[in-house]
Design a protein around this motif. Sequence first.
Motif, PDB file in Angstrom:
ATOM      1  N   HIS A 127       0.823  -1.196   0.000  1.00 62.77           N
ATOM      2  CA  HIS A 127       0.000   0.000   0.000  1.00 62.77           C
ATOM      3  C   HIS A 127       0.866   1.259   0.000  1.00 62.77           C
ATOM      4  O   HIS A 127       0.334   2.371  -0.044  1.00 62.77           O
ATOM      5  CB  HIS A 127      -0.896   0.035   1.245  1.00 62.77           C
ATOM      6  CG  HIS A 127      -2.038  -0.924   1.193  1.00 62.77           C
ATOM      7  ND1 HIS A 127      -1.888  -2.273   1.414  1.00 62.77           N
ATOM      8  CD2 HIS A 127      -3.364  -0.733   0.937  1.00 62.77           C
ATOM      9  CE1 HIS A 127      -3.071  -2.869   1.321  1.00 62.77           C
ATOM     10  NE2 HIS A 127      -3.975  -1.965   1.030  1.00 62.77           N
ATOM     11  N   ALA A 128       2.197   1.097   0.057  1.00 55.70           N
ATOM     12  CA  ALA A 128       3.111   2.237   0.206  1.00 55.70           C
ATOM     13  C   ALA A 128       3.637   2.653  -1.166  1.00 55.70           C
ATOM     14  O   ALA A 128       4.466   1.968  -1.755  1.00 55.70           O
ATOM     15  CB  ALA A 128       4.263   1.862   1.128  1.00 55.70           C
ATOM     16  N   MET A 129       3.144   3.773  -1.668  1.00 52.55           N
ATOM     17  CA  MET A 129       3.504   4.193  -3.014  1.00 52.55           C
ATOM     18  C   MET A 129       4.984   4.550  -3.140  1.00 52.55           C
ATOM     19  O   MET A 129       5.608   4.281  -4.174  1.00 52.55           O
ATOM     20  CB  MET A 129       2.643   5.378  -3.444  1.00 52.55           C
ATOM     21  CG  MET A 129       1.181   5.016  -3.616  1.00 52.55           C
ATOM     22  SD  MET A 129       0.913   3.685  -4.829  1.00 52.55           S
ATOM     23  CE  MET A 129      -0.859   3.645  -4.892  1.00 52.55           C
ATOM     24  N   GLU A 130       5.564   5.129  -2.101  1.00 52.46           N
ATOM     25  CA  GLU A 130       6.998   5.437  -2.139  1.00 52.46           C
ATOM     26  C   GLU A 130       7.796   4.143  -2.300  1.00 52.46           C
ATOM     27  O   GLU A 130       8.774   4.076  -3.055  1.00 52.46           O
ATOM     28  CB  GLU A 130       7.425   6.163  -0.862  1.00 52.46           C
ATOM     29  CG  GLU A 130       8.912   6.535  -0.848  1.00 52.46           C
ATOM     30  CD  GLU A 130       9.340   7.155   0.471  1.00 52.46           C
ATOM     31  OE1 GLU A 130      10.524   7.547   0.572  1.00 52.46           O
ATOM     32  OE2 GLU A 130       8.514   7.244   1.406  1.00 52.46           O
ATOM     33  N   GLU A 131       7.380   3.110  -1.601  1.00 51.36           N
ATOM     34  CA  GLU A 131       8.024   1.799  -1.689  1.00 51.36           C
ATOM     35  C   GLU A 131       7.893   1.214  -3.094  1.00 51.36           C
ATOM     36  O   GLU A 131       8.870   0.711  -3.675  1.00 51.36           O
ATOM     37  CB  GLU A 131       7.371   0.880  -0.670  1.00 51.36           C
ATOM     38  CG  GLU A 131       7.884  -0.540  -0.625  1.00 51.36           C
ATOM     39  CD  GLU A 131       7.313  -1.263   0.580  1.00 51.36           C
ATOM     40  OE1 GLU A 131       7.760  -0.950   1.698  1.00 51.36           O
ATOM     41  OE2 GLU A 131       6.406  -2.099   0.424  1.00 51.36           O
ATOM     42  N   VAL A 132       6.706   1.284  -3.650  1.00 50.08           N
ATOM     43  CA  VAL A 132       6.452   0.742  -4.987  1.00 50.08           C
ATOM     44  C   VAL A 132       7.297   1.470  -6.028  1.00 50.08           C
ATOM     45  O   VAL A 132       7.924   0.845  -6.897  1.00 50.08           O
ATOM     46  CB  VAL A 132       4.952   0.849  -5.323  1.00 50.08           C
ATOM     47  CG1 VAL A 132       4.693   0.542  -6.791  1.00 50.08           C
ATOM     48  CG2 VAL A 132       4.147  -0.097  -4.428  1.00 50.08           C
ATOM     49  N   GLU A 133       7.324   2.794  -5.957  1.00 50.23           N
ATOM     50  CA  GLU A 133       8.092   3.569  -6.929  1.00 50.23           C
ATOM     51  C   GLU A 133       9.580   3.285  -6.824  1.00 50.23           C
ATOM     52  O   GLU A 133      10.291   3.249  -7.835  1.00 50.23           O
ATOM     53  CB  GLU A 133       7.824   5.058  -6.741  1.00 50.23           C
ATOM     54  CG  GLU A 133       6.432   5.478  -7.197  1.00 50.23           C
ATOM     55  CD  GLU A 133       6.243   6.974  -7.177  1.00 50.23           C
ATOM     56  OE1 GLU A 133       6.154   7.582  -8.254  1.00 50.23           O
ATOM     57  OE2 GLU A 133       6.182   7.542  -6.064  1.00 50.23           O
ATOM     58  N   ARG A 134      10.073   3.081  -5.615  1.00 50.91           N
ATOM     59  CA  ARG A 134      11.499   2.821  -5.430  1.00 50.91           C
ATOM     60  C   ARG A 134      11.891   1.419  -5.893  1.00 50.91           C
ATOM     61  O   ARG A 134      12.953   1.243  -6.503  1.00 50.91           O
ATOM     62  CB  ARG A 134      11.873   3.003  -3.957  1.00 50.91           C
ATOM     63  CG  ARG A 134      13.310   2.601  -3.646  1.00 50.91           C
ATOM     64  CD  ARG A 134      13.747   3.093  -2.296  1.00 50.91           C
ATOM     65  NE  ARG A 134      15.063   2.556  -1.927  1.00 50.91           N
ATOM     66  CZ  ARG A 134      15.816   3.056  -0.950  1.00 50.91           C
ATOM     67  NH1 ARG A 134      15.408   4.111  -0.262  1.00 50.91           N
ATOM     68  NH2 ARG A 134      16.977   2.506  -0.666  1.00 50.91           N
ATOM     69  N   LEU A 135      11.056   0.420  -5.628  1.00 50.21           N
ATOM     70  CA  LEU A 135      11.471  -0.968  -5.790  1.00 50.21           C
ATOM     71  C   LEU A 135      10.970  -1.649  -7.057  1.00 50.21           C
ATOM     72  O   LEU A 135      11.605  -2.601  -7.520  1.00 50.21           O
ATOM     73  CB  LEU A 135      11.014  -1.787  -4.579  1.00 50.21           C
ATOM     74  CG  LEU A 135      11.591  -1.404  -3.221  1.00 50.21           C
ATOM     75  CD1 LEU A 135      10.961  -2.267  -2.127  1.00 50.21           C
ATOM     76  CD2 LEU A 135      13.114  -1.526  -3.201  1.00 50.21           C
ATOM     77  N   CYS A 136       9.848  -1.207  -7.606  1.00 49.95           N
ATOM     78  CA  CYS A 136       9.177  -2.011  -8.637  1.00 49.95           C
ATOM     79  C   CYS A 136       9.550  -1.584 -10.053  1.00 49.95           C
ATOM     80  O   CYS A 136       9.512  -0.393 -10.390  1.00 49.95           O
ATOM     81  CB  CYS A 136       7.665  -1.931  -8.456  1.00 49.95           C
ATOM     82  SG  CYS A 136       7.098  -2.716  -6.928  1.00 49.95           S
ATOM     83  N   ASP A 137       9.866  -2.577 -10.886  1.00 52.22           N
ATOM     84  CA  ASP A 137      10.047  -2.344 -12.315  1.00 52.22           C
ATOM     85  C   ASP A 137       8.706  -2.101 -12.989  1.00 52.22           C
ATOM     86  O   ASP A 137       8.618  -1.331 -13.951  1.00 52.22           O
ATOM     87  CB  ASP A 137      10.705  -3.564 -12.975  1.00 52.22           C
ATOM     88  CG  ASP A 137      12.063  -3.892 -12.386  1.00 52.22           C
ATOM     89  OD1 ASP A 137      12.934  -3.015 -12.408  1.00 52.22           O
ATOM     90  OD2 ASP A 137      12.240  -5.023 -11.902  1.00 52.22           O
ATOM     91  N   ARG A 138       7.685  -2.758 -12.489  1.00 55.64           N
ATOM     92  CA  ARG A 138       6.379  -2.718 -13.135  1.00 55.64           C
ATOM     93  C   ARG A 138       5.304  -2.902 -12.085  1.00 55.64           C
ATOM     94  O   ARG A 138       5.539  -3.507 -11.033  1.00 55.64           O
ATOM     95  CB  ARG A 138       6.305  -3.835 -14.192  1.00 55.64           C
ATOM     96  CG  ARG A 138       5.087  -3.822 -15.090  1.00 55.64           C
ATOM     97  CD  ARG A 138       5.342  -4.638 -16.372  1.00 55.64           C
ATOM     98  NE  ARG A 138       5.787  -5.994 -16.063  1.00 55.64           N
ATOM     99  CZ  ARG A 138       4.977  -7.045 -16.010  1.00 55.64           C
ATOM    100  NH1 ARG A 138       3.681  -6.893 -16.189  1.00 55.64           N
ATOM    101  NH2 ARG A 138       5.447  -8.249 -15.749  1.00 55.64           N
ATOM    102  N   ILE A 139       4.121  -2.399 -12.382  1.00 50.78           N
ATOM    103  CA  ILE A 139       2.965  -2.495 -11.490  1.00 50.78           C
ATOM    104  C   ILE A 139       1.841  -3.216 -12.208  1.00 50.78           C
ATOM    105  O   ILE A 139       1.598  -2.984 -13.398  1.00 50.78           O
ATOM    106  CB  ILE A 139       2.478  -1.097 -11.057  1.00 50.78           C
ATOM    107  CG1 ILE A 139       3.530  -0.404 -10.175  1.00 50.78           C
ATOM    108  CG2 ILE A 139       1.135  -1.173 -10.327  1.00 50.78           C
ATOM    109  CD1 ILE A 139       3.249   1.066  -9.958  1.00 50.78           C
ATOM    110  N   VAL A 140       1.160  -4.110 -11.474  1.00 52.87           N
ATOM    111  CA  VAL A 140      -0.090  -4.696 -11.948  1.00 52.87           C
ATOM    112  C   VAL A 140      -1.180  -4.218 -10.998  1.00 52.87           C
ATOM    113  O   VAL A 140      -1.137  -4.499  -9.799  1.00 52.87           O
ATOM    114  CB  VAL A 140      -0.032  -6.233 -11.972  1.00 52.87           C
ATOM    115  CG1 VAL A 140      -1.394  -6.808 -12.346  1.00 52.87           C
ATOM    116  CG2 VAL A 140       1.041  -6.716 -12.943  1.00 52.87           C
TER     117      VAL A 140
END
Length: 248
Positions: free
Chosen positions: A194-207
């Motif tokens: 649920h943490a957008m900062e985490e997703v933006e930092r770590l993820c190559d792609r989002i589903v």
Amino acid sequence: MSPLSTKNPAVQVQHLTKRYGRRVVVDDISLHIAQGETVGILGINGAGKTTTVEVIAGLRRHDEGSVSVLGLDPHRDRGALRQVLGVQLQDAELHSALTVLELLELYRSFYPDPRPVAELLDLVALEEQRNVRFEKLSGGQQQRLSVALALAGRPRVVILDELTTGLDPAARRRMWRTIEQLQADGVTILLISHAMEEVERLCDRIVLLQAGRVLATGTPAELVAEAGTSTLDEAFVQFTGHEMETAE
């Protein structure tokens, strides 16, 4: 699309459907996750995120479709899958009377070439709690231990559910650095967050899931551009019509 997504898949999900009675919680989902890719699975509560990854991990049986993890069927090849897949779920149940060290040694015994205890303790900053029973750990410490247990067997694919829930800012960033070490080693990661900062930092792609279906997919920047917003938080609202809930 991430350049990684064109490589041989670590995880292949085709037309996955899961029902509970008449209620469809996963509705014809298809995913292709490349080896070495980090994919964030996002959605409001009830979107089907946890059920999807539990089916991938072999913890639940699906009703339709197919699932493959490094070429293994999660049920037919359950023993082989355990050697290459690490799973950390938010509500994992562990023996409360065992210490951190005892739990690590127990999980290490399941694998032929486990990570050393000292390395696992260092990865999640639990050196000082090694002799503390699980029931005496704080919620954040229990979460970090669950991650260490998921990494004990040097998995090639890791599923992480709300990785940093309950962690203070310093512990959260320490955990992010741990994940970045895994990425450098070529580990494939599925991250529910649920943490957008985490997703933006770590993820190559989002589903992005909604009502058990894939609503959108792309890099964080691609989803922001597609939504016509300036932040990923705003893009999430634009796509789903909901604010992102804060994980407890």
